[in-house]
Design a protein around this motif. Sequence first.
Motif, PDB file in Angstrom:
ATOM      1  N   LYS A   1      26.168  -2.912   8.390  1.00 29.99           N
ATOM      2  CA  LYS A   1      26.025  -2.299   7.181  1.00 29.99           C
ATOM      3  C   LYS A   1      25.575  -0.929   6.472  1.00 29.99           C
ATOM      4  O   LYS A   1      26.372  -1.114   5.485  1.00 29.99           O
TER       5      LYS A   1
ATOM      6  N   SER B   1      26.419   0.001  -2.461  1.00 31.76           N
ATOM      7  CA  SER B   1      26.848  -0.653  -1.118  1.00 31.76           C
ATOM      8  C   SER B   1      25.279  -1.301  -0.324  1.00 31.76           C
ATOM      9  O   SER B   1      25.375  -2.454   0.182  1.00 31.76           O
ATOM     10  N   LEU B   2      24.569  -0.861  -0.644  1.00 32.12           N
ATOM     11  CA  LEU B   2      22.860  -1.632  -0.105  1.00 32.12           C
ATOM     12  C   LEU B   2      23.308  -3.231  -0.640  1.00 32.12           C
ATOM     13  O   LEU B   2      22.851  -3.970  -0.444  1.00 32.12           O
TER      14      LEU B   2
ATOM     15  N   LYS C   1      12.412  -5.217   3.862  1.00 34.34           N
ATOM     16  CA  LYS C   1      11.408  -3.263   4.001  1.00 34.34           C
ATOM     17  C   LYS C   1      12.881  -2.395   2.682  1.00 34.34           C
ATOM     18  O   LYS C   1      12.495  -1.692   2.801  1.00 34.34           O
ATOM     19  N   LEU C   2      14.083  -3.267   3.181  1.00 36.86           N
ATOM     20  CA  LEU C   2      14.950  -2.426   2.464  1.00 36.86           C
ATOM     21  C   LEU C   2      14.927  -2.221  -0.154  1.00 36.86           C
ATOM     22  O   LEU C   2      14.952  -1.533   0.181  1.00 36.86           O
TER      23      LEU C   2
ATOM     24  N   ASN D   1      13.271   2.628  -4.862  1.00 41.15           N
ATOM     25  CA  ASN D   1      13.455   3.560  -5.565  1.00 41.15           C
ATOM     26  C   ASN D   1      15.515   4.290  -6.124  1.00 41.15           C
ATOM     27  O   ASN D   1      15.351   5.109  -6.565  1.00 41.15           O
ATOM     28  N   LEU D   2      15.368   3.672  -5.897  1.00 39.79           N
ATOM     29  CA  LEU D   2      17.831   3.567  -5.976  1.00 39.79           C
ATOM     30  C   LEU D   2      17.653   4.084  -7.201  1.00 39.79           C
ATOM     31  O   LEU D   2      18.311   4.630  -8.068  1.00 39.79           O
TER      32      LEU D   2
ATOM     33  N   ALA E   1      25.983  -5.110   1.042  1.00 40.67           N
ATOM     34  CA  ALA E   1      25.554  -5.455   2.393  1.00 40.67           C
ATOM     35  C   ALA E   1      24.116  -6.998   2.641  1.00 40.67           C
ATOM     36  O   ALA E   1      24.361  -7.530   3.166  1.00 40.67           O
ATOM     37  N   LEU E   2      23.058  -6.763   1.334  1.00 42.65           N
ATOM     38  CA  LEU E   2      22.379  -7.695   1.253  1.00 42.65           C
ATOM     39  C   LEU E   2      23.032  -8.793   0.838  1.00 42.65           C
ATOM     40  O   LEU E   2      22.512  -9.971   1.136  1.00 42.65           O
TER      41      LEU E   2
ATOM     42  N   ASP F   1      13.058  -9.839   7.822  1.00 42.87           N
ATOM     43  CA  ASP F   1      12.536  -8.788   8.066  1.00 42.87           C
ATOM     44  C   ASP F   1      13.005  -7.428   7.320  1.00 42.87           C
ATOM     45  O   ASP F   1      13.018  -6.944   6.925  1.00 42.87           O
ATOM     46  N   LEU F   2      13.981  -7.221   8.106  1.00 38.37           N
ATOM     47  CA  LEU F   2      15.299  -5.661   7.518  1.00 38.37           C
ATOM     48  C   LEU F   2      14.340  -5.577   6.133  1.00 38.37           C
ATOM     49  O   LEU F   2      14.880  -5.337   5.098  1.00 38.37           O
ATOM     50  N   GLY F   3      15.693  -6.816   5.075  1.00 36.14           N
ATOM     51  CA  GLY F   3      16.135  -7.514   3.979  1.00 36.14           C
ATOM     52  C   GLY F   3      15.068  -6.653   2.898  1.00 36.14           C
ATOM     53  O   GLY F   3      14.998  -5.562   2.098  1.00 36.14           O
TER      54      GLY F   3
ATOM     55  N   ILE G   1      20.332 -12.269   0.399  1.00 35.00           N
ATOM     56  CA  ILE G   1      19.836 -11.375   0.047  1.00 35.00           C
ATOM     57  C   ILE G   1      20.196 -11.200  -1.589  1.00 35.00           C
ATOM     58  O   ILE G   1      20.900 -10.358  -1.318  1.00 35.00           O
TER      59      ILE G   1
ATOM     60  N   SER H   1      12.619   5.535   4.061  1.00 37.05           N
ATOM     61  CA  SER H   1      12.071   4.438   4.335  1.00 37.05           C
ATOM     62  C   SER H   1      13.720   3.344   4.687  1.00 37.05           C
ATOM     63  O   SER H   1      13.015   2.783   5.548  1.00 37.05           O
TER      64      SER H   1
ATOM     65  N   SER I   1      17.462 -11.810   8.550  1.00 35.59           N
ATOM     66  CA  SER I   1      17.685 -10.920   8.315  1.00 35.59           C
ATOM     67  C   SER I   1      16.608 -10.335   6.943  1.00 35.59           C
ATOM     68  O   SER I   1      16.563  -9.590   6.258  1.00 35.59           O
TER      69      SER I   1
ATOM     70  N   ALA J   1      13.485   0.832  -0.826  1.00 36.07           N
ATOM     71  CA  ALA J   1      14.226   1.311  -1.046  1.00 36.07           C
ATOM     72  C   ALA J   1      15.050   1.445  -2.635  1.00 36.07           C
ATOM     73  O   ALA J   1      15.725   2.171  -3.045  1.00 36.07           O
TER      74      ALA J   1
END
Lengths: 178, 178
Positions: free
Chosen positions: B78, A112-113, A78-79, A85-86, A116-117, A74-76, A122, B112, A72, A82
Amino acid sequence: MAEEKKNEVEEELEETTDNATEEIDIPEVSEVEELTSKFNEMEDKFLRARAEIANMSNRNKNEREQLVRYRSQDLGKKLLPAIDNLERALATEVNDDQGTSLKKGVEMVLESLTVALKEEGITEIKAEGEAFDPNLHQAVQTVAAEDDVKPETVVNVLQKGYQLHDRVLRPAMVIVAQ
Amino acid sequence: MAEEKKNEVEEELEETTDNATEEIDIPEVSEVEELTSKFNEMEDKFLRARAEIANMSNRNKNEREQLVRYRSQDLGKKLLPAIDNLERALATEVNDDQGTSLKKGVEMVLESLTVALKEEGITEIKAEGEAFDPNLHQAVQTVAAEDDVKPETVVNVLQKGYQLHDRVLRPAMVIVAQ
């Protein structure tokens, strides 16, 4: 010397003639030597191949584990913007019910993010109040240490850092007391 | 018979004594047979090991490719409720500047997230207006097809579906015309 050898062979002959009714096909010594050498060579190749199989098996197991452990990354990574910003959006003051409802929705999403991480390994890098660690923290500013703060301590976090297990995805941007 | 054999061997002996300075170690036939058989067996083991190495190498290459290709499956899955919630939040009416600013922030986050998922191969499943496909769509309601709509067509999407490359992470929940 040749004579001596002959006598020896003759003596052996006396002993073996008793069962000389068997067909005696005398192979050359070189055939046995050659076969033995070929066998040893093949055995060596086999043993090397078997060692290679064991090595490959270990190597692949490790590679698979690493791929799964850090899948995770790369995707992690990139999040993270986000999430920034939240968090920034949540700092907005709201004045009415619609705004409050929107903010509540954003809070739930952020929660929830984060969950998930975390499930993927993460987590936020501890920073405020921690001893400055150049592997985890990036100092963007220093301030004079006050009486109750030890030098080389993180006193403020400008941007949260995150790590995936032992790997730093992004260091925390911090202010350090000196 | 034994006597005859002895003479034969003696004759041969006469011929070979010229180079009898070499150690003549008379191997038994069975030794050659045994060595040949051992060699063949070892060669067979070696060939099998070599085939196993080729198989392992292919298998591991495939496994690695699959792991990389689908690495974001768990985290991606997720994130879907977070995206649903952001979209729901954006449906909220806002009345003032703070609300508008908050909403703009949420829009950016959603954008994003969508980009991050797309880069990992996670995309929305096409649904509205498409022919109903039970592999991609989950029909939760059917309506009578109107004149301008073919039967078995998705007319409405209640919840977006997502796929990771060819794998469905979540089917789209749809209303189908019949």
